[in-house]
Motif scaffolding. Structure first.
Motif, mmCIF file in Angstrom:
data_model
loop_
_atom_site.group_PDB
_atom_site.id
_atom_site.type_symbol
_atom_site.label_atom_id
_atom_site.label_comp_id
_atom_site.label_asym_id
_atom_site.label_seq_id
_atom_site.Cartn_x
_atom_site.Cartn_y
_atom_site.Cartn_z
ATOM 1 N N SER A 29 -16.839 -61.765 -27.932
ATOM 2 C CA SER A 29 -17.722 -61.617 -29.093
ATOM 3 C C SER A 29 -18.308 -60.208 -29.101
ATOM 4 N N VAL A 30 -18.878 -59.831 -30.242
ATOM 5 C CA VAL A 30 -19.562 -58.527 -30.306
ATOM 6 C C VAL A 30 -20.733 -58.520 -29.332
ATOM 7 N N GLY A 31 -21.355 -59.691 -29.182
ATOM 8 C CA GLY A 31 -22.481 -59.798 -28.243
ATOM 9 C C GLY A 31 -22.052 -59.429 -26.826
ATOM 10 N N GLU A 32 -20.880 -59.890 -26.435
ATOM 11 C CA GLU A 32 -20.387 -59.569 -25.079
ATOM 12 C C GLU A 32 -20.055 -58.090 -24.959
ATOM 13 N N LEU A 33 -19.510 -57.544 -26.029
ATOM 14 C CA LEU A 33 -19.217 -56.099 -26.022
ATOM 15 C C LEU A 33 -20.516 -55.309 -25.857
ATOM 16 N N LYS A 34 -21.527 -55.701 -26.607
ATOM 17 C CA LYS A 34 -22.817 -54.999 -26.511
ATOM 18 C C LYS A 34 -23.412 -55.160 -25.113
ATOM 19 N N ALA A 35 -23.234 -56.325 -24.520
ATOM 20 C CA ALA A 35 -23.755 -56.556 -23.161
ATOM 21 C C ALA A 35 -23.047 -55.642 -22.165
ATOM 22 N N ALA A 36 -21.759 -55.402 -22.390
ATOM 23 C CA ALA A 36 -21.005 -54.516 -21.491
ATOM 24 C C ALA A 36 -21.506 -53.077 -21.629
ATOM 25 N N ILE A 37 -21.761 -52.661 -22.846
ATOM 26 C CA ILE A 37 -22.310 -51.313 -23.060
ATOM 27 C C ILE A 37 -23.687 -51.220 -22.398
ATOM 28 N N ARG A 38 -24.488 -52.264 -22.576
ATOM 29 C CA ARG A 38 -25.822 -52.273 -21.966
ATOM 30 C C ARG A 38 -25.739 -52.155 -20.441
#
Ligand code: GRF
Length: 214
Positions: free
Chosen positions: A63-72
């Motif tokens: 999900s985009v949420g997981e992508l954002k978590a990886a960037i974080r």
């Protein structure tokens, strides 16, 4: 020259603001460039300056949420003093904002609060505004709603197209963003919750360069 202030830049595309942030870094160093777009043309600027470029491909996450978590996670590991969004097309999530309070900046191509969101130059021309420009602001939960740090404005010319106007605003962006980051790094601009303070040096320089401070 003080270079102990590390800055991470997030891009999605062209990267002209990244280029300007790199070329005008006096008091900070860009230690990392992250992107949600592996093909972002702006990555060439990072590569040319031997700055690490890392891309987070949407397909690699559920999900985009997981992508954002990886960037974080990557940002937390890097722990830059500031995170600069420069044409980064994802909305930063609340968790990331909380990890970097008063440390995530964005450049937006309008004089906020006018024209948040996309197609700002088209809307400025359609609305026949007389003044237009760009804004560096803190990132909060909204879209282009965070605390304004500094702005640069210009007079819209009669009959000017959105493309012409956009090019002139972009030239201002390239001046304003490094000016803000250099002054933050030097301690001439201080950000705290809901508040921005400028030293007399920053105020004088802003006036000389025609930048608007809140
Ligand atoms: C700039 O106009 C910036 O204000 C906006 O997105 C654009 C990015 O351009 N947020 P570039 O990738 O820095 O050339």
């Amino acid at each position: 020259m003080r270079k102990s202030c590390r800055v991470a830049v997030l891009i999605s595309g062209r990267g002209s603001n990244l280029k300007s942030l790199i070329e005008n870094a006096a008091n900070y160093e860009i230690s990392l460039v992250l992107s949600n777009n592996p093909e972002a043309p702006g990555k060439t600027y990072a590569e040319a300056h031997k700055i690490g470029f890392e891309a987070f491909r949407r397909d690699n996450y559920k999900s985009v949420g997981e992508l954002k978590a990886a960037i974080r996670s990557r940002l937390i590991q890097e722990n830059p003093r500031f995170v600069c969004l420069a044409g980064f097309m994802l909305i930063v999530d609340q968790e990331t904002i909380e990890q970097f309070p008063n440390r995530i900046l964005n450049i937006h191509p309008s004089l906020l609060p006018n024209f948040p969101g996309l197609d700002t130059h088209e809307r400025a021309v359609a609305g026949s505004v007389q003044r237009h420009g760009c804004t560096v602001h803190l990132v909060d939960r909204g879209v282009d709603t965070g605390l304004i740090v500094a702005q640069a404005g210009l007079d819209v010319r009669t009959g000017e197209s959105a493309a012409e106007l956009g090019a002139r605003v972009l030239a201002l962006e390239h001046q304003l963003y490094p000016w803000v980051v250099n002054n933050l790094a030097a301690g001439n601009i201080e950000l705290s919750d809901g508040n921005v303070k400028f030293s007399s040096v920053a105020k004088e320089e802003a006036e000389r360069r025609g930048f608007l401070l809140p």
